[in-house]
Design a protein around this motif. Structure first.
Motif, PDB file in Angstrom:
ATOM      1  N   GLY A 168      68.129 -14.023 -29.647  1.00 32.85           N
ATOM      2  CA  GLY A 168      67.156 -14.007 -30.818  1.00 32.85           C
ATOM      3  C   GLY A 168      67.082 -15.235 -30.858  1.00 32.85           C
ATOM      4  O   GLY A 168      67.892 -16.093 -31.042  1.00 32.85           O
ATOM      5  N   GLU A 194      63.054 -12.466 -32.681  1.00 33.55           N
ATOM      6  CA  GLU A 194      63.548 -11.923 -33.512  1.00 33.55           C
ATOM      7  C   GLU A 194      65.069 -12.491 -33.602  1.00 33.55           C
ATOM      8  O   GLU A 194      65.167 -12.929 -33.584  1.00 33.55           O
ATOM      9  CB  GLU A 194      63.877 -10.387 -33.530  1.00 33.55           C
ATOM     10  CG  GLU A 194      62.294  -9.485 -33.576  1.00 33.55           C
ATOM     11  CD  GLU A 194      61.869  -8.473 -32.766  1.00 33.55           C
ATOM     12  OE1 GLU A 194      62.683  -7.645 -33.942  1.00 33.55           O
ATOM     13  OE2 GLU A 194      61.658  -7.910 -32.341  1.00 33.55           O
ATOM     14  N   PRO A 199      66.515  -6.031 -29.943  1.00 33.92           N
ATOM     15  CA  PRO A 199      64.238  -6.124 -30.565  1.00 33.92           C
ATOM     16  C   PRO A 199      64.179  -5.080 -30.013  1.00 33.92           C
ATOM     17  O   PRO A 199      64.455  -4.267 -28.968  1.00 33.92           O
ATOM     18  CB  PRO A 199      64.775  -7.549 -29.608  1.00 33.92           C
ATOM     19  CG  PRO A 199      65.720  -7.720 -28.682  1.00 33.92           C
ATOM     20  CD  PRO A 199      67.079  -6.716 -28.978  1.00 33.92           C
TER      21      PRO A 199
END
Length: 216
Positions: A168, A194, A199
């Protein structure tokens, strides 16, 4: 239906620190059916009740669990051998499992287990782990974590088993997750925007996951 399911890889899923199997199941449930329909996912609660406040309090209901404990600077580990025995016992009773899926603390474990199994210090009574899926993972013995004795050589040599890693952009473990890639022979990586979470999958990520599953 049963024949169809036998062709799907059976995957043991290990949740994050002070969360639960149910919470991970909900997070993974955001993935599209095109992906989930190709996987036989089994979610396991960690063996130890949470020893402190959970970061997901107020977002998800308790109970919360942890796989093992450590001191504040992650140099000494407690209940690590018990955790490995617990996972192996579950795999013996409910397996066989083809692969492991881990998020956060569960991903740290899942990343180390194939190497530990190859060295004969963990999962010695169950079939060889064929692949791992790692979300927000890190490496024992890396810059953030010391290593439990049993995992001291988990990544030397690098792990040849196929691995899929989610990293992420705003995850506080991004650096650790990136460093972990060097410990696998041919890692497949999905970058997402994210933070420290499982995710959602855009079309490109869906394609990558499906290709990985087909390959294994």
């Amino acid at each position: 239906m049963e024949n169809q399911l036998q062709n799907k890889p059976r995957i043991l899923c290990l949740h994050g620190f002070r969360t639960s199997a149910e919470i991970l199941k909900k997070l993974v449930g955001k993935w599209p059916e095109t992906v989930l329909g190709n996987l036989d996912l089994v979610f396991l609660d960690a063996p130890f009740p949470a020893q402190g406040k959970s970061d997901v309090e107020g977002l998800f209901d308790p109970p919360y669990y942890e796989w093992f404990q450590s001191n504040q600077d992650f140099t000494e580990y407690i209940n690590f051998e018990e955790c490995l025995a617990y996972i192996e016992d579950y795999m013996l009773k409910h397996g066989p499992f083809d692969g492991l899926f881990g998020f956060s603390q569960g991903a740290i474990l899942a990343a180390a287990l194939p190497g530990m199994q190859a060295q004969g210090v963990a999962l010695t009574k169950v079939p060889k782990i064929k692949f791992v899926i790692i979300i927000s993972g890190a490496k024992f013995g890396g810059s953030m974590l010391g290593s439990p004795k049993l995992a001291a050589n988990a990544f030397s040599p690098p792990i040849p088993c196929p691995s899929l890693h989610f990293i992420g952009e705003t995850d506080f473990m991004k650096q650790e997750g990136t460093a972990l890639l060097e410990s696998f022979v041919d890692p497949v990586v999905i970058h997402h925007s994210e933070d420290h979470t499982v995710p959602r999958l855009d079309e490109k990520a869906q394609e990558t996951v499906l290709q990985f599953v087909q390959k294994i």
